[in-house]
Design an enzyme around this catalytic site. Sequence first.
Site, PDB file in Angstrom:
ATOM      1  N   HIS A 449       0.811  -1.222   0.000  1.00  0.00           N
ATOM      2  CA  HIS A 449       0.000   0.000   0.000  1.00  0.00           C
ATOM      3  C   HIS A 449       0.843   1.269   0.000  1.00  0.00           C
ATOM      4  O   HIS A 449       0.312   2.371  -0.168  1.00  0.00           O
ATOM      5  CB  HIS A 449      -0.952   0.002   1.206  1.00  0.00           C
ATOM      6  CG  HIS A 449      -2.285   0.613   0.902  1.00  0.00           C
ATOM      7  ND1 HIS A 449      -2.516   1.432  -0.184  1.00  0.00           N
ATOM      8  CD2 HIS A 449      -3.485   0.527   1.546  1.00  0.00           C
ATOM      9  CE1 HIS A 449      -3.773   1.825  -0.193  1.00  0.00           C
ATOM     10  NE2 HIS A 449      -4.391   1.283   0.841  1.00  0.00           N
ATOM     11  N   ARG A 450       2.155   1.148   0.198  1.00  0.00           N
ATOM     12  CA  ARG A 450       3.022   2.315   0.047  1.00  0.00           C
ATOM     13  C   ARG A 450       3.141   2.685  -1.432  1.00  0.00           C
ATOM     14  O   ARG A 450       3.345   3.851  -1.786  1.00  0.00           O
ATOM     15  CB  ARG A 450       4.420   2.027   0.590  1.00  0.00           C
ATOM     16  CG  ARG A 450       4.488   1.745   2.084  1.00  0.00           C
ATOM     17  CD  ARG A 450       5.882   1.313   2.481  1.00  0.00           C
ATOM     18  NE  ARG A 450       6.297   0.085   1.784  1.00  0.00           N
ATOM     19  CZ  ARG A 450       7.499  -0.485   1.931  1.00  0.00           C
ATOM     20  NH1 ARG A 450       8.389   0.059   2.745  1.00  0.00           N
ATOM     21  NH2 ARG A 450       7.788  -1.578   1.268  1.00  0.00           N
TER      22      ARG A 450
END
Length: 478
Positions: A449-450
Site C-alpha cells: 500500500h506504500r
Amino acid sequence: MTTMTQTSARFREFKMPDVGEGLTEAEILKWFVQPGDTVTDGQVVCEVETAKAAVELPIPFDGVVHELRFSEGTTVDVGQVIITVDVAPGSEDEAPAPAPAQEPVEAAAPAPAPAAEEPKGRTPVLVGYGVAESSTKRRPRKGAVAPEAAAVAAAVQAELNGHGSPAPVVADAPVGRPLAKPPVRKLAKDLGIDLATVVPTGKDGIITREDVHAAAAPAEAVTAAPEVAEPVAVAFPETPATVGSARETRIPVKGVRKAIAQAMVGSAFTAPHVTEFVTVDVTRTMKLVAELKEDKEMAGVRVNPLLIIAKALLVAIKRNPEVNAAWDEANQEIVQKHYVNLGIAAATPRGLIVPNIKDAHDKTLPQLAAALGELVATARDGKTSPAAMAGGTVTITNVGVFGVDTGTPILNPGESAILAVGAIKLQAWVHKGKVKPRQVTTLALSFDHRLVDGELGSKVLADVAAILEQPKRLITWA
C-alpha cells in the site's frame, strides 16, 4: 579428518564463497573429493545448500587435497576455509616456514608464493575477494593478491550472480597464465584448446567462451560440446528430522525453510499489505485452453489455465504500469520498473521457492508457455539457480492446485504485488439471466500500500478478471 598444524606456501585454501545474493552461510551437502585426491582447476569439489538453492562449487586451482575442514551436514559461514590443497606435492623434503595461506585467485602466478593476510573490508566471493570498500591506495606487499587477480575474481562473481555487472578495471595481464574464468578454463580443457593460443576479446583481456569456441572451430578436430554452465542447483532430500521423543519432533530451521521464514517476517512487517478479492466466471478461458492445446502454434509446449492467467496479469500491468514498482527505503524513492520479471511460486521438496521468468512482458504466448514449462520442470527437479530467483517484480501463486478457494498471499520481498489463484470449480452461476453451471474461480491480489493505492490495485485485479471472463480482450488490450 586430518588436522593441519601449519600452513606453508605449498598449501592453498579455498573458502566458502558467497554464491550470490549476499548470502552469509551455506550447508555442505556432499564432498566429491577426499584427502589425497588430485583436483584440477574448475573441478567441482563439493555441493552446498544456501538459503535459496543447492550449488556445486568448483575449485580454482590444481593440486592434491590436503584437508577437508568440515564434514557433510555442517553449516559454514561465508569466508571460512573449507578445503586446503597441496599445490606442490612431492616436496616434503623442503621445510618452508609457516606463513598465511594464499587466497586462491584465477590470475595467480605460475609458481606459488607466500600470501598476504586476508584483506580487511572485503567480502569473500566464489574466487578470491571482492573490491575493497576503502579507496585508500597502499603500496603492494610482497606476496599480496595482485589487483588484476581481484578484478578477475569480481568478474567471476558477477557472472555467477547473473547480474551482468561490469568487472572492475584490470591492469595489464601478468606474464604467465592467461586470464579466464573457471567455467571457460573447463570448456577449453574439454575441447582440447590451449588457452595460451586463444586471442582474448573480453574486457581487459579476459578470455570468453566465444573466444574458446572460435579457437576450436578452425581445427575441426572435435565436435561441438555443450558449454559448461554456471553452477546449478541439484535436488537433495531434506535433512532427517531430529526426534526428541515419542510425543514431539524437532526439526532444525535452516536452508530454504529458514530463508522463507525470514523473508516472510520481513515482508509482513515492512510492507503494509492490502488484499482484494474477486470471483470470476472463467468458462471461456477454459474453452480457450482446450482450443490452444489443439493449435499447431502451441505444439510442444504445455497449455493450462495458469498460462492464460499469467498473460492476463501481464496485460493488466501493461494497462496499469504504476503497479510494477519497488520501494527504495534507503533513498525514499519509488522505483518504477519498465520490465516484468514474473515470479511463479513453486512448492518443492526443499520448500517454497519463487523463480521468475525474465522479461516476461516481451514474450509471445508460445514463448511464455515454454518459459513456464521450463520453470516448473527445473523447480520440480530441484535445479533452480539463485539467479533464477533474483530480480522478480510481480508474482503469481496458484493455490488452486491444492483445492483451495483462495488466500491472502504475502508479498515476495522487494515486489509490489502478488496474485493468488484459487481452484477452478463448476458452480451455479447467473449467465445471461439464467442460472447455469459455469467454471468459476476466486482471485486475490495482495499489494504494497506504500506503492499501490486501492484504486490502482482494484483496476489491476478487475482487468485480470475481465480478461479471464472474456479472453478475446487479450487481442484488443494487448
